[in-house]
Every structure is written in C-alpha cells, then in structure tokens.
Motif scaffolding. Structure first.
Motif, PDB file in Angstrom:
ATOM      1  N   UNK A  93       0.048  -4.652  11.638  1.00  0.00           N
ATOM      2  CA  UNK A  93       0.926  -5.285  11.683  1.00  0.00           C
ATOM      3  C   UNK A  93       1.374  -6.051  10.654  1.00  0.00           C
ATOM      4  N   UNK A  94       1.908  -6.033  10.325  1.00  0.00           N
ATOM      5  CA  UNK A  94       2.012  -6.587   8.992  1.00  0.00           C
ATOM      6  C   UNK A  94       0.949  -6.926   8.036  1.00  0.00           C
ATOM      7  N   UNK A  95       0.191  -5.879   8.108  1.00  0.00           N
ATOM      8  CA  UNK A  95      -1.250  -6.543   7.652  1.00  0.00           C
ATOM      9  C   UNK A  95      -2.246  -7.147   8.081  1.00  0.00           C
ATOM     10  N   UNK A  96      -2.072  -6.902   9.356  1.00  0.00           N
ATOM     11  CA  UNK A  96      -2.668  -7.675  10.122  1.00  0.00           C
ATOM     12  C   UNK A  96      -3.466  -7.053  11.430  1.00  0.00           C
ATOM     13  N   UNK A  97      -4.431  -6.845  11.857  1.00  0.00           N
ATOM     14  CA  UNK A  97      -5.216  -5.518  13.270  1.00  0.00           C
ATOM     15  C   UNK A  97      -4.776  -6.316  14.351  1.00  0.00           C
ATOM     16  N   UNK A  98      -5.046  -6.520  15.139  1.00  0.00           N
ATOM     17  CA  UNK A  98      -5.745  -6.723  16.374  1.00  0.00           C
ATOM     18  C   UNK A  98      -5.660  -5.671  17.870  1.00  0.00           C
ATOM     19  N   UNK A  99      -6.848  -6.550  19.052  1.00  0.00           N
ATOM     20  CA  UNK A  99      -7.052  -5.492  19.292  1.00  0.00           C
ATOM     21  C   UNK A  99      -6.579  -6.378  21.061  1.00  0.00           C
ATOM     22  N   UNK A 100      -6.068  -5.996  21.626  1.00  0.00           N
ATOM     23  CA  UNK A 100      -5.560  -6.095  23.587  1.00  0.00           C
ATOM     24  C   UNK A 100      -6.847  -5.832  24.353  1.00  0.00           C
ATOM     25  N   UNK A 101      -7.426  -6.549  25.264  1.00  0.00           N
ATOM     26  CA  UNK A 101      -7.876  -5.627  26.545  1.00  0.00           C
ATOM     27  C   UNK A 101      -7.139  -6.929  27.730  1.00  0.00           C
ATOM     28  N   UNK A 102      -6.218  -5.634  28.380  1.00  0.00           N
ATOM     29  CA  UNK A 102      -5.874  -6.466  29.893  1.00  0.00           C
ATOM     30  C   UNK A 102      -4.276  -7.623  29.594  1.00  0.00           C
ATOM     31  N   UNK A 103      -4.047  -7.168  27.956  1.00  0.00           N
ATOM     32  CA  UNK A 103      -2.485  -7.637  27.250  1.00  0.00           C
ATOM     33  C   UNK A 103      -3.569  -9.078  26.897  1.00  0.00           C
ATOM     34  N   UNK A 104      -4.902  -9.111  26.911  1.00  0.00           N
ATOM     35  CA  UNK A 104      -5.579 -10.608  25.993  1.00  0.00           C
ATOM     36  C   UNK A 104      -5.970 -10.583  24.632  1.00  0.00           C
ATOM     37  N   UNK A 105      -5.710 -11.151  23.855  1.00  0.00           N
ATOM     38  CA  UNK A 105      -5.823 -10.511  23.031  1.00  0.00           C
ATOM     39  C   UNK A 105      -8.053 -11.198  22.967  1.00  0.00           C
ATOM     40  N   UNK A 106      -8.385  -9.840  22.193  1.00  0.00           N
ATOM     41  CA  UNK A 106     -10.071 -10.363  21.539  1.00  0.00           C
ATOM     42  C   UNK A 106     -10.163 -10.224  21.024  1.00  0.00           C
ATOM     43  N   UNK A 107      -9.741 -10.155  19.777  1.00  0.00           N
ATOM     44  CA  UNK A 107     -10.302  -9.865  18.181  1.00  0.00           C
ATOM     45  C   UNK A 107      -8.835  -9.271  17.476  1.00  0.00           C
ATOM     46  N   UNK A 108      -9.119 -10.475  16.136  1.00  0.00           N
ATOM     47  CA  UNK A 108      -8.089 -10.435  15.169  1.00  0.00           C
ATOM     48  C   UNK A 108      -8.345  -9.658  13.884  1.00  0.00           C
ATOM     49  N   UNK A 109      -8.575  -9.738  12.888  1.00  0.00           N
ATOM     50  CA  UNK A 109      -8.767  -9.453  11.898  1.00  0.00           C
ATOM     51  C   UNK A 109      -8.742 -10.467  11.061  1.00  0.00           C
ATOM     52  N   UNK A 110      -9.360  -9.954   9.932  1.00  0.00           N
ATOM     53  CA  UNK A 110      -9.925 -12.089   9.381  1.00  0.00           C
ATOM     54  C   UNK A 110      -8.822 -11.540   8.126  1.00  0.00           C
ATOM     55  N   UNK A 111      -7.923 -12.993   8.470  1.00  0.00           N
ATOM     56  CA  UNK A 111      -7.246 -14.036   7.585  1.00  0.00           C
ATOM     57  C   UNK A 111      -6.784 -13.554   6.410  1.00  0.00           C
ATOM     58  N   UNK A 112      -7.575 -13.593   5.523  1.00  0.00           N
ATOM     59  CA  UNK A 112      -7.732 -13.183   4.369  1.00  0.00           C
ATOM     60  C   UNK A 112      -7.594 -11.747   3.856  1.00  0.00           C
ATOM     61  N   UNK A 113      -7.977 -10.779   4.849  1.00  0.00           N
ATOM     62  CA  UNK A 113      -8.180  -9.513   4.925  1.00  0.00           C
ATOM     63  C   UNK A 113      -6.405  -8.747   4.867  1.00  0.00           C
ATOM     64  N   UNK A 114      -6.350  -7.807   4.393  1.00  0.00           N
ATOM     65  CA  UNK A 114      -4.839  -7.347   4.067  1.00  0.00           C
ATOM     66  C   UNK A 114      -5.647  -5.351   4.974  1.00  0.00           C
ATOM     67  N   UNK A 115      -5.054  -5.392   5.999  1.00  0.00           N
ATOM     68  CA  UNK A 115      -5.322  -4.015   6.310  1.00  0.00           C
ATOM     69  C   UNK A 115      -3.857  -2.799   6.003  1.00  0.00           C
TER      70      UNK A 115
END
Length: 515
Positions: A93-115
C-alpha cells in the motif's frame, strides 16, 4: 536564617525534580498509549488498517525529486497465507510493502524504496539445485517489483566504486524463516522498465512499458530471462539419382554442403525441421530414384552436420522401400540424434522443448502412392484421412504442450494455389486450435498467411507449400522453393507468433553449387 534559606532552596530543587519526573512519566504514558493504539490498528484484520500511517522524511524527499515513468501502475494488494500454523499477511500500500505474522509487523520495505507490485508464489519448486531444504523455510517466496536508487541490488561488483543516483527497477525475493523475512535474491537493474508482473505456471511474465513481453524462470539461484523460440522449416528434400550419385562420387559422400547454403538461418534458429521426402537405406543396391526412391543414409549426417534439428517422415514416398526403408531411416536418424516426426512415433505427436516452451509436432500425408502398410508397421506413416482421429490427436497434443505445429504433406503437385482439400484440412486444424501449419508436397511455392476466421481473433500461421528444398527435376517451375522462419513467444495469455517470413532459394541441383 542561612539554614532556612538552604531548606527553601532544597525544596525548590526537589519540586523541580518532581515536576520533571511527573512530566517524563506523563510523556511516557502518553507514548505508550499512542503505541498501543498504533499496535491495535495493526492487530485488526482489515486490509487498510493493517497498513500503518507513518511519515518518512527521506521518503518524502525522494518523492519530491524522483520522476517515475508516467505509465507505471502502482498496485495495492493484500495476500494472506498460513505458514506453520501462523497467520501471515503480505500487504502493499502507498508504494510500501509490509509483512505481518499473527498481526505483528515483522518487516517493512526500506523507506527510500518505491514498491510497484508484489506476489507470493513458489518460484523454485522445479529447481533441483536449491540447497535450502523446504522444511527450513516457507515453501512460497515473497517477490517485489520495486524502484530503488542505483543500478545494483543489495551488493555490487568490487570494481564498481560509485553507483548511479537515479532510481531504477529491481526484483527482490524473500523467504520467511524462523519468523523472519530472509533475503533470497535481490537483482540489479533488470533492463527495460516493467509495467506489469504476473506469476503463472512456475514462470514470471513481465510486460514492459514498450509493450514488449518477457518470461523469467528461477534457475538454481536467481531469475533468468527466457528467450523466444526462432523456428525454421524447409521444404521437400527430394533426392534424385543425379544428386546422390554426384555427391557419392565427387564430394566424398558428404551431403552437408546441400544444406550449408542456409547456414546463417540455421544458426539463428532454435528449432529447424526439413521434410525428408525419401526413405534412407544402408544397402547401396537399394539406392533408387523416381518413382520409387531409396536414399543413402549419409544424407542424415549431412542434415545433422549442417545444423538441422529434425525431419518429417510422413510423405507419399515413406513406404517406397518397404520395411527396410522404414527401419533404416529410423536407425540412421537416431544415430545422428535427429528428431523425427510422422513415423514409428510412440504418441500421435512428438514433444520438443525449447527455452521452456513445450511444442507438439504432428505430421500427416495424403497417401503413399498406393503402397499398403505392412502388418505390424501400422504406425510407420500417418495418413491425412480420418478426421475424427486427427482431431483427437490435436486435442491430446494441446493438453500437453504450449504450441502445436502440424506438418501436412498435402495438395496437388505443381499447383501454385491451395486446392479444396488443403482448405478443408486448414479449417479442421484451425477449429482444433493448431498454432502453425507447414505444408509440403506440391513441389512449388504456395502462399503463406496468418489465417483467422470471421468473428474470431485467433490467428494460425500457415505455409500452404514451401516447395522443394533440393531436387534434380529440370521442370522450370521447380527452380524455386524456400524456407519459412517465425518466432514463437509465450505469454501469460498463450502463444504469440511473430516475424513470420519466407525466403526463396534455388532448388535445382547443381545450379546452386559454386563454380
């Protein structure tokens, strides 16, 4: 008095310290409340609420100075998976990727990347060289199409000191292992800019901004680009006595030069097939010419040495030398590792694979000059007669391949326009979804076209007759034949045929031999 002043001073300091402690405590509690509210937002299962609203100064700065192509379509996606009993969410969303495990954020793409896009799929399930056991990581990979500063991925060659400052496009791939996102493969700039990414049937399909399409496959460690397949088809290899006697006597039995005259085209092709009009025999006493042919087996070596990949066998002369001709031909072709289609095939079609595209080759002839098939050799020739059987053959071929090519030995000799029987079979092939038809037998050139029926957008490439490739027949209209070339590309929507051409060549021997 002095003591009272000291006590007052101590009280003021104490009060200041207590006020500071209270302020810090209030700030801390407020921060915790805000964080708990933030975490509560990420704990919901709603897609939009899963994506935290965070301001990144570096990202805003990049937005201001970065100019992306206007045609880029920034995707928003949400994918849910269960890995080892855990609920895993991948969100873009909004050019940024995130991954959650059991509703806990474990990773998000670098703030200077545009996905730009993402998908989750098992990209390496066919890879036999991936040494990481599947049980140690998620079976599916998380793949991003993103823009980042510089041409290189997570690392660059040691001899490159400075990377470019402009943004370029990359494919980054990850696995989930032990509750963490682990880098698997992070590419350098992939070349032409991509507008769409689709993963299907173990293949990554990219559509470029230019409209060009490409395919990528995971091999051992990383995606590799799969090229299109360039195909060459040639007409009747009609080996008259004048040809083989001259070559046996004056050219040391080496037939290769007959085919080398199209050597450049053969080198450019990924798959090349010629029509072997006449049967091969080992016994020199069985060599013969029109009307009942027997051809030296050294012709097979010449075909192979020149660069052809295979031959078609179902012609009207297939049974000219009976069982001996049938068996000798197959033996010689196998000896030189040449594909052969239309005789003694295990299936109704012959499968051939090039650049991860599966081809099915079929070959039929209108007849065998009245010669009957011997018992036990019924599959030594395929006749173009039983329409329902041929339809079934094509259907089976289509189920097990990407592209179907039919080689049809049909029509009337010396007729420069397709006759009614050719048009009838053309319609049958089209109805069953054949992609390419290659015609031989008339010994003269007939037209070729991208054929399609009314109210149907599907096209079928058809060469009605390629004419001869070589012949010693001195008829004036025999002096030209040709080769057809075309390119087959696989996309997520199916097979695309392009760059179809026809090249005339001199066919009468020995007219084309250098003096």
């Amino acid at each position: 008095m002095f003591m009272r002043m000291n006590i007052n001073k101590i009280n003021r300091v104490f009060n200041a310290i207590m006020a500071t402690i209270v302020f810090v405590a209030i700030f801390y509690v407020t921060t915790l409340i805000n964080c708990s509210i933030c975490m509560a937002a990420t704990d919901t299962v709603n897609h939009s609420e899963y994506d935290d609203e965070i301001i990144f100064s570096k990202r805003e700065e990049c937005n201001d100075i970065t100019k992306f192509p206007e045609d880029i379509k920034w995707k928003e996606k949400g994918v849910r998976k269960v890995i080892d009993g855990h609920d895993v969410r991948y969100i873009l969303r909004d050019k940024r990727a995130r991954v959650y495990i059991d509703k806990r954020l474990i990773w998000q793409s670098d703030e200077t990347w545009f996905v730009e896009d993402m998908f989750v799929g098992d990209i390496d399930k066919d890879s036999t060289k991936d040494k990481v056991r599947k049980s140690e990581k998620s079976e599916e990979e998380f793949v991003l199409l993103l823009w980042k500063e510089g041409r290189f991925g997570q690392s660059r060659p040691f001899f490159i000191k400075d990377d470019e400052k402009d943004y370029s496009q990359h494919i980054f791939t990850y696995n989930i292992e032990a509750g963490k996102l682990i880098e698997k493969w992070c590419s350098s700039y992939i070349g032409e800019n991509v507008s769409e990414m689709v993963f299907s049937d173990d293949t990554l399909y990219l559509t470029h901004l230019s409209g060009e399409k490409s395919r990528w496959k995971w091999f051992s460690f990383g995606f590799e680009k799969l090229e299109s397949v360039n195909i060459l088809v040639a007409g009747d290899n009609l080996m008259h006595k004048e040809i083989y006697e001259d070559i046996l006597k004056n050219h040391n039995s080496d037939f290769e030069f007959l085919y080398n005259r199209i050597g450049d085209k053969l080198k450019e092709s990924d798959l090349s097939i010629i029509n072997l009009e006449t049967p091969l025999v080992y016994d020199a006493s069985m060599y013969s010419t029109y009307p009942c042919f027997g051809t030296p087996v050294s012709v097979a070596k010449g075909i192979k040495d020149a660069g052809f990949d295979g031959v078609t066998l179902s012609t009207n002369h297939r049974l000219d030398k009976g069982i001996t001709g049938i068996e000798d031909t197959i033996k010689a072709l196998d000896e030189y590792d040449l594909i052969h289609v239309g005789s003694m095939d295990e299936k109704p079609y012959v499968p051939v694979k090039r650049n991860e595209i599966e081809f099915a080759l079929l070959n039929y002839t209108y007849g065998t000059n009245g010669i009957k098939v011997k018992k036990g050799y019924e599959n030594s020739v395929n006749y173009l007669d039983d329409e329902e059987k041929i339809r079934e053959d094509i259907r089976e071929a289509k189920k097990n391949s990407d592209c179907v090519i039919v080689f049809a030995h049909w029509g009337n000799e010396y007729t420069k326009e397709p006759v009614k029987s050719q048009l009838i079979w053309r319609d049958v092939f089209y109805e069953e979804g054949v992609d390419i038809v290659v015609g031989t037998h008339p010994h003269v050139i007939q037209k070729y076209e991208m054929y399609k029926e009314k109210n149907n957008d599907r096209e079928m490439l058809i060469y009605y007759s390629l004419g001869n490739f070589v012949s010693a027949n001195q008829r004036k209209d025999h002096n030209s034949g040709g080769i057809g070339t075309f390119t087959v590309t696989k996309s997520v929507d199916g097979i695309e045929i392009s760059d179809e051409e026809f090249f005339k060549i001199e066919t009468i021997y020995p007219n084309f031999i250098d003096k």
